[in-house]
Design a protein around this motif. Sequence first.
Motif, PDB file in Angstrom:
ATOM      1  N   TYR A   1       0.878  -1.183   0.000  1.00 10.61           N
ATOM      2  CA  TYR A   1       0.000   0.000   0.000  1.00 10.61           C
ATOM      3  C   TYR A   1       0.903   1.218   0.000  1.00 10.61           C
ATOM      4  CZ  TYR A   1      -3.934   2.974   1.436  1.00 10.61           C
ATOM      5  OH  TYR A   1      -4.909   3.941   1.501  1.00 10.61           O
ATOM      6  N   ASN A   2       1.135   1.793  -1.166  1.00  8.38           N
ATOM      7  CA  ASN A   2       2.175   2.827  -1.286  1.00  8.38           C
ATOM      8  C   ASN A   2       1.716   4.040  -2.084  1.00  8.38           C
ATOM      9  OD1 ASN A   2       3.776  -0.097  -1.665  1.00  8.38           O
ATOM     10  ND2 ASN A   2       4.669   1.287  -0.183  1.00  8.38           N
ATOM     11  N   ASN A   3       2.359   5.140  -1.832  1.00  8.03           N
ATOM     12  CA  ASN A   3       2.262   6.325  -2.696  1.00  8.03           C
ATOM     13  C   ASN A   3       3.604   6.498  -3.378  1.00  8.03           C
ATOM     14  OD1 ASN A   3      -0.316   7.352  -2.552  1.00  8.03           O
ATOM     15  ND2 ASN A   3       0.106   8.717  -0.830  1.00  8.03           N
TER      16      ASN A   3
ATOM     17  N   THR B   1      14.900  13.277  -6.433  1.00  4.92           N
ATOM     18  CA  THR B   1      14.761  11.821  -6.451  1.00  4.92           C
ATOM     19  C   THR B   1      14.883  11.287  -7.876  1.00  4.92           C
ATOM     20  OG1 THR B   1      12.387  11.386  -6.616  1.00  4.92           O
ATOM     21  CG2 THR B   1      13.153  12.219  -4.513  1.00  4.92           C
TER      22      THR B   1
ATOM     23  N   LEU C   1       0.657   4.500   9.116  1.00  6.71           N
ATOM     24  CA  LEU C   1       1.364   3.229   9.284  1.00  6.71           C
ATOM     25  C   LEU C   1       2.258   3.360  10.512  1.00  6.71           C
ATOM     26  CD1 LEU C   1       2.684   2.920   5.587  1.00  6.71           C
ATOM     27  CD2 LEU C   1       0.683   1.754   6.501  1.00  6.71           C
TER      28      LEU C   1
ATOM     29  N   TRP D   1      11.978   1.385  10.695  1.00  9.32           N
ATOM     30  CA  TRP D   1      12.948   1.740   9.652  1.00  9.32           C
ATOM     31  C   TRP D   1      14.354   1.442  10.157  1.00  9.32           C
ATOM     32  CZ3 TRP D   1      10.540   3.394   5.348  1.00  9.32           C
ATOM     33  CH2 TRP D   1       9.363   4.132   5.446  1.00  9.32           C
TER      34      TRP D   1
ATOM     35  N   TYR E   1      10.672  14.607  -8.606  1.00  8.48           N
ATOM     36  CA  TYR E   1      10.111  14.812  -7.266  1.00  8.48           C
ATOM     37  C   TYR E   1      11.193  15.481  -6.417  1.00  8.48           C
ATOM     38  CZ  TYR E   1       7.023  13.497  -3.327  1.00  8.48           C
ATOM     39  OH  TYR E   1       6.163  13.504  -2.265  1.00  8.48           O
TER      40      TYR E   1
ATOM     41  N   GLN F   1       9.427  -0.152  -3.728  1.00 11.57           N
ATOM     42  CA  GLN F   1       8.155   0.562  -3.555  1.00 11.57           C
ATOM     43  C   GLN F   1       8.157   1.475  -2.330  1.00 11.57           C
ATOM     44  OE1 GLN F   1       8.677  -2.728  -3.340  1.00 11.57           O
ATOM     45  NE2 GLN F   1       7.186  -3.784  -2.054  1.00 11.57           N
TER      46      GLN F   1
ATOM     47  N   HIS G   1       3.924   6.993  10.891  1.00 18.43           N
ATOM     48  CA  HIS G   1       4.063   7.563   9.551  1.00 18.43           C
ATOM     49  C   HIS G   1       2.661   8.017   9.144  1.00 18.43           C
ATOM     50  CE1 HIS G   1       5.384   7.585   5.283  1.00 18.43           C
ATOM     51  NE2 HIS G   1       4.476   6.686   4.973  1.00 18.43           N
TER      52      HIS G   1
ATOM     53  N   GLU H   1       5.818   8.291  -9.396  1.00 16.94           N
ATOM     54  CA  GLU H   1       6.652   7.936 -10.551  1.00 16.94           C
ATOM     55  C   GLU H   1       6.186   6.609 -11.156  1.00 16.94           C
ATOM     56  OE1 GLU H   1       7.658   9.243  -7.773  1.00 16.94           O
ATOM     57  OE2 GLU H   1       9.532  10.362  -7.951  1.00 16.94           O
TER      58      GLU H   1
ATOM     59  N   SER I   1       8.688  12.923   2.820  1.00 19.14           N
ATOM     60  CA  SER I   1       9.689  11.853   2.924  1.00 19.14           C
ATOM     61  C   SER I   1      10.037  11.309   1.542  1.00 19.14           C
ATOM     62  CB  SER I   1       9.165  10.750   3.842  1.00 19.14           C
ATOM     63  OG  SER I   1       9.050  11.244   5.166  1.00 19.14           O
ATOM     64  N   ALA I   2      10.886  12.030   0.833  1.00 21.97           N
ATOM     65  CA  ALA I   2      11.192  11.714  -0.562  1.00 21.97           C
ATOM     66  C   ALA I   2      11.861  10.356  -0.715  1.00 21.97           C
ATOM     67  CB  ALA I   2      12.090  12.802  -1.136  1.00 21.97           C
ATOM     68  N   LYS I   3      11.419   9.623  -1.750  1.00 22.89           N
ATOM     69  CA  LYS I   3      11.932   8.267  -2.016  1.00 22.89           C
ATOM     70  C   LYS I   3      13.037   8.297  -3.065  1.00 22.89           C
ATOM     71  CE  LYS I   3       7.610   5.874  -1.010  1.00 22.89           C
ATOM     72  NZ  LYS I   3       6.514   5.044  -1.530  1.00 22.89           N
TER      73      LYS I   3
ATOM     74  N   PHE J   1       4.364  13.076   2.422  1.00 18.25           N
ATOM     75  CA  PHE J   1       4.903  13.498   1.118  1.00 18.25           C
ATOM     76  C   PHE J   1       6.256  14.189   1.250  1.00 18.25           C
ATOM     77  CE2 PHE J   1       2.012  17.094   2.157  1.00 18.25           C
ATOM     78  CZ  PHE J   1       2.809  18.199   1.891  1.00 18.25           C
TER      79      PHE J   1
ATOM     80  N   ARG K   1      15.788   6.696   1.237  1.00 16.94           N
ATOM     81  CA  ARG K   1      14.734   7.718   1.265  1.00 16.94           C
ATOM     82  C   ARG K   1      14.820   8.537   2.541  1.00 16.94           C
ATOM     83  NH1 ARG K   1       8.848   5.388   2.403  1.00 16.94           N
ATOM     84  NH2 ARG K   1       8.353   7.588   2.608  1.00 16.94           N
TER      85      ARG K   1
HETATM   86  N1  MTE Z   1       8.714  10.090  -3.082  1.00 17.03           N
HETATM   87  C1  MTE Z   1       8.691  10.046  -4.432  1.00 17.03           C
HETATM   88  N2  MTE Z   1       9.862  10.097  -5.102  1.00 17.03           N
HETATM   89  N3  MTE Z   1       7.518   9.968  -5.125  1.00 17.03           N
HETATM   90  C2  MTE Z   1       6.311   9.952  -4.477  1.00 17.03           C
HETATM   91  O1  MTE Z   1       5.252   9.915  -5.149  1.00 17.03           O
HETATM   92  N4  MTE Z   1       5.128   9.975  -2.330  1.00 17.03           N
HETATM   93  C3  MTE Z   1       5.183  10.515  -0.964  1.00 17.03           C
HETATM   94  C4  MTE Z   1       6.394  10.008  -0.190  1.00 17.03           C
HETATM   95  N5  MTE Z   1       7.590  10.035  -1.008  1.00 17.03           N
HETATM   96  C5  MTE Z   1       6.297   9.998  -3.051  1.00 17.03           C
HETATM   97  C6  MTE Z   1       7.555  10.042  -2.383  1.00 17.03           C
HETATM   98  C7  MTE Z   1       3.974  10.261  -0.203  1.00 17.03           C
HETATM   99  S1  MTE Z   1       2.593  11.150  -0.671  1.00 17.03           S
HETATM  100  C8  MTE Z   1       3.943   9.423   0.873  1.00 17.03           C
HETATM  101  S2  MTE Z   1       2.585   9.297   1.893  1.00 17.03           S
HETATM  102  C9  MTE Z   1       5.078   8.532   1.178  1.00 17.03           C
HETATM  103  O2  MTE Z   1       6.149   8.678   0.241  1.00 17.03           O
HETATM  104  C10 MTE Z   1       4.606   7.092   1.151  1.00 17.03           C
HETATM  105  O3  MTE Z   1       5.614   6.218   1.586  1.00 17.03           O
HETATM  106  P1  MTE Z   1       5.304   4.654   1.670  1.00 17.03           P
HETATM  107  O4  MTE Z   1       4.718   4.239   0.349  1.00 17.03           O
HETATM  108  O5  MTE Z   1       6.607   3.986   1.957  1.00 17.03           O
HETATM  109  O6  MTE Z   1       4.297   4.489   2.794  1.00 17.03           O
END
Ligand code: MTE
Length: 324
Positions: free
Chosen positions: A86-88, A179, A150, A154, A198, A226, A142, A91, A243-245, A241, A232
Motif C-alpha cells: 500500500y504505497n504512494n 529523487t 502506518l 525503519w 520529485y 516501492q 508515519h 513515478e 519523505s522523498a523516495k 509526502f 529515502r
Molecule cells: N517520493 C517520491 N519520489 N515519489 C512519491 O510519489 N510519495 C510521498 C512520499 N515520497 C512519493 C515520495 C507520499 S505522498 C507518501 S505518503 C510517502 O512517500 C509514502 O511512503 P510509503 O509508500 O513507503 O508508505
Amino acid sequence: MLIRWRHGWEIPESEATPERVALGRRSLLGSAAALGLGGSAVAARAAVSPTPAGVPTGFPGPMAAPVDPRFLPGRAFTPSKDVYTYNNYYEFGSQKNIWREAQRLPLHPWSITIDGLVEQKQTIGLEDLLKQVSLQERLYRHRCVEAWALTIPWTGLPLKRLLEIAKPLSSAKYIVFRTDENHRAMPGLREVWYPWPYVEGLTMFEASNDLAILAVGLYGQPLKPQNGGPIRLVVPWKYGFKSAKAIVQVTFAAKRPLTFWEEVDGREYGFWANVNPAVPHPRWSQARERLIGFDKVVPTQIYNGYGEWVAGMYKGIKGQQLFR
Ligand code: MTE
C-alpha cells in the motif's frame, strides 16, 4: 503556566498495543510470511522480544540495527505486507498498488551527488556512504496527508550524519532532495502535467533534528523499491509526502526550494507540512487517521506525536502556513 508536551507514546491504554504483543504477533508473522520464512517466525519472535527495560531489540535480517529507544511508537507495527503493498509513489502511478511495477527499478549500483553550498561537491556510492555511518532502527509513526497512517520499523542513518559528511557552508539554509527519474522503469514520468523530478526540502535546522533519518531498511530488510529503496528521507512529524523516495541528489541552498507537491498545488500541500489535527486539508479533515492493516481509526496528534522533539523549531516563525 507550565506547558508540558505529552510524549508521543503516551496514548490512552485503550489505543495502545503493548510492544510485546505488537512485536510478538502481527507484524512479525506478517513480515515472516512476506519473506516466506514460515517456520523461522518463532526464532524471529525471540530475537525481537523486549529487553527487561521494555526496549525491543530490533527486527532480525541483513539490516538489523540497534533500536533507538527514545522514539517508541506506542502502537502496533503495521503488518509488513501492508507496508509493502500500500504505497504512494507517483513515478509509478497514482494508485496504491504500484509495488509490482516498482520492482523494475534497479537499486544497484546507486550513488548520491552532494552539491550546492558545500565545501566540495562529491558523488558518493551508497555502499561507501554506509561504510561511514552506524545504522539504527527507528520505530516511527508515519502519517500521510490523505489521513491514513502506518507504524514502521525503519533502519537508517541520522540525517545529521550526512550533514557531517557533506560539510555545507554556513550560507546554506535549506537542504534539497531530488529523487530518481528512471524513464525505463517509471511509467508515471510520462504524466507530463506533474513537475518531475520529485523534489523535497527541509530547513537546515529541521535536517539537524534527531528524528530526521535517511532510511535504507525496513523490518530488518533492505528498503524495497516501492518504499523508496535504496534510500529515502523519513521525517515523521511531517506529512508523508515530505519523505522523498529514491534520493539521487542532495543540494544545499540559500533559497527555499519549490517542492513537488507545492508546485502541483501550494494551497493544499505547502513547504512545512507539519502534522496537525486542527488544520484541515482544504478538501478533508485531518482530525483522525486510518491505521492501515487494522480496522481502526484513531485521533491524529499534533506533529504526529513528536512535539516534544520538534515544536521548538517553529517558535517565532510567523505568518506562514506551518501545518499544510
Ligand atoms: N517520493 C517520491 N519520489 N515519489 C512519491 O510519489 N510519495 C510521498 C512520499 N515520497 C512519493 C515520495 C507520499 S505522498 C507518501 S505518503 C510517502 O512517500 C509514502 O511512503 P510509503 O509508500 O513507503 O508508505
